[in-house]
Design a protein around this motif. Structure first.
Motif, PDB file in Angstrom:
ATOM      1  N   CYS A   2     -17.936  -1.167   3.407  1.00 37.29           N
ATOM      2  CA  CYS A   2     -17.003  -0.887   4.502  1.00 37.29           C
ATOM      3  C   CYS A   2     -16.173  -2.119   4.811  1.00 37.29           C
ATOM      4  O   CYS A   2     -16.704  -3.202   5.029  1.00 37.29           O
ATOM      5  N   GLY A   3     -14.865  -1.925   4.804  1.00 39.66           N
ATOM      6  CA  GLY A   3     -13.954  -2.965   5.243  1.00 39.66           C
ATOM      7  C   GLY A   3     -13.791  -2.846   6.745  1.00 39.66           C
ATOM      8  O   GLY A   3     -14.616  -2.255   7.437  1.00 39.66           O
ATOM      9  N   GLU A   4     -12.717  -3.383   7.252  1.00 39.15           N
ATOM     10  CA  GLU A   4     -12.451  -3.274   8.682  1.00 39.15           C
ATOM     11  C   GLU A   4     -12.099  -1.834   9.033  1.00 39.15           C
ATOM     12  O   GLU A   4     -11.480  -1.127   8.256  1.00 39.15           O
ATOM     13  N   GLY A   5     -12.488  -1.402  10.211  1.00 40.09           N
ATOM     14  CA  GLY A   5     -12.168  -0.043  10.637  1.00 40.09           C
ATOM     15  C   GLY A   5     -13.020   0.983   9.930  1.00 40.09           C
ATOM     16  O   GLY A   5     -14.207   0.801   9.735  1.00 40.09           O
ATOM     17  N   ASN A   6     -12.403   2.075   9.524  1.00 34.15           N
ATOM     18  CA  ASN A   6     -13.124   3.197   8.928  1.00 34.15           C
ATOM     19  C   ASN A   6     -12.981   3.274   7.412  1.00 34.15           C
ATOM     20  O   ASN A   6     -13.200   4.320   6.824  1.00 34.15           O
ATOM     21  N   SER A   7     -12.606   2.194   6.771  1.00 28.44           N
ATOM     22  CA  SER A   7     -12.378   2.247   5.325  1.00 28.44           C
ATOM     23  C   SER A   7     -13.673   1.997   4.545  1.00 28.44           C
ATOM     24  O   SER A   7     -13.878   0.941   3.978  1.00 28.44           O
ATOM     25  N   ILE A  55     -15.902   6.882  -7.498  1.00 25.65           N
ATOM     26  CA  ILE A  55     -15.546   6.253  -6.224  1.00 25.65           C
ATOM     27  C   ILE A  55     -15.334   7.390  -5.237  1.00 25.65           C
ATOM     28  O   ILE A  55     -14.631   8.353  -5.542  1.00 25.65           O
ATOM     29  N   ALA A  56     -15.952   7.266  -4.068  1.00 26.81           N
ATOM     30  CA  ALA A  56     -15.805   8.312  -3.048  1.00 26.81           C
ATOM     31  C   ALA A  56     -15.754   7.685  -1.659  1.00 26.81           C
ATOM     32  O   ALA A  56     -16.367   6.644  -1.420  1.00 26.81           O
ATOM     33  N   ILE A  57     -15.046   8.326  -0.781  1.00 23.97           N
ATOM     34  CA  ILE A  57     -15.077   7.962   0.626  1.00 23.97           C
ATOM     35  C   ILE A  57     -16.433   8.381   1.165  1.00 23.97           C
ATOM     36  O   ILE A  57     -16.947   9.457   0.822  1.00 23.97           O
ATOM     37  N   VAL A  58     -17.031   7.537   1.990  1.00 24.62           N
ATOM     38  CA  VAL A  58     -18.335   7.859   2.561  1.00 24.62           C
ATOM     39  C   VAL A  58     -18.245   9.199   3.277  1.00 24.62           C
ATOM     40  O   VAL A  58     -17.316   9.453   4.042  1.00 24.62           O
ATOM     41  N   GLY A  59     -19.191  10.078   2.989  1.00 21.83           N
ATOM     42  CA  GLY A  59     -19.207  11.414   3.576  1.00 21.83           C
ATOM     43  C   GLY A  59     -18.488  12.447   2.731  1.00 21.83           C
ATOM     44  O   GLY A  59     -18.577  13.634   2.999  1.00 21.83           O
ATOM     45  N   GLN A  60     -17.767  11.990   1.699  1.00 23.48           N
ATOM     46  CA  GLN A  60     -17.060  12.908   0.808  1.00 23.48           C
ATOM     47  C   GLN A  60     -17.495  12.703  -0.645  1.00 23.48           C
ATOM     48  O   GLN A  60     -16.711  12.854  -1.574  1.00 23.48           O
ATOM     49  N   GLU A  61     -18.769  12.382  -0.827  1.00 27.40           N
ATOM     50  CA  GLU A  61     -19.305  12.136  -2.159  1.00 27.40           C
ATOM     51  C   GLU A  61     -19.254  13.369  -3.052  1.00 27.40           C
ATOM     52  O   GLU A  61     -19.361  13.263  -4.265  1.00 27.40           O
TER      53      GLU A  61
END
Length: 63
Positions: free
Chosen positions: A11-16, A30-36
């Motif tokens: 996790c970077g800054e914010g919601n990334s 590669i996936a956004i957390v919660g969208q695996e």
């Protein structure tokens, strides 16, 4: 979908937040957390090239 082994979230800054994963067939994900369940996929070599490029600063202009 293949049996993916996911790394801990980065996790970077914010919601990334995103996760990297691999499977036994040599694919990388590669996936956004919660969208695996909807990852981008490519070869491990392509993922390695992407990460090395980022470390070398080739994506700094995107920040």
């Amino acid at each position: 979908m293949n049996d993916i082994t996911w790394e801990d979230a980065f996790c970077g800054e914010g919601n990334s937040c995103f996760r990297l994963g691999t499977d036994s067939q040599g694919n990388a994900y590669i996936a956004i957390v919660g969208q695996e369940d909807r990852p981008l996929t490519d070869s491990r070599e392509a993922l390695r090239a992407l990460i090395l490029g980022i470390k070398e600063g080739r994506a700094d202009h995107l920040l």
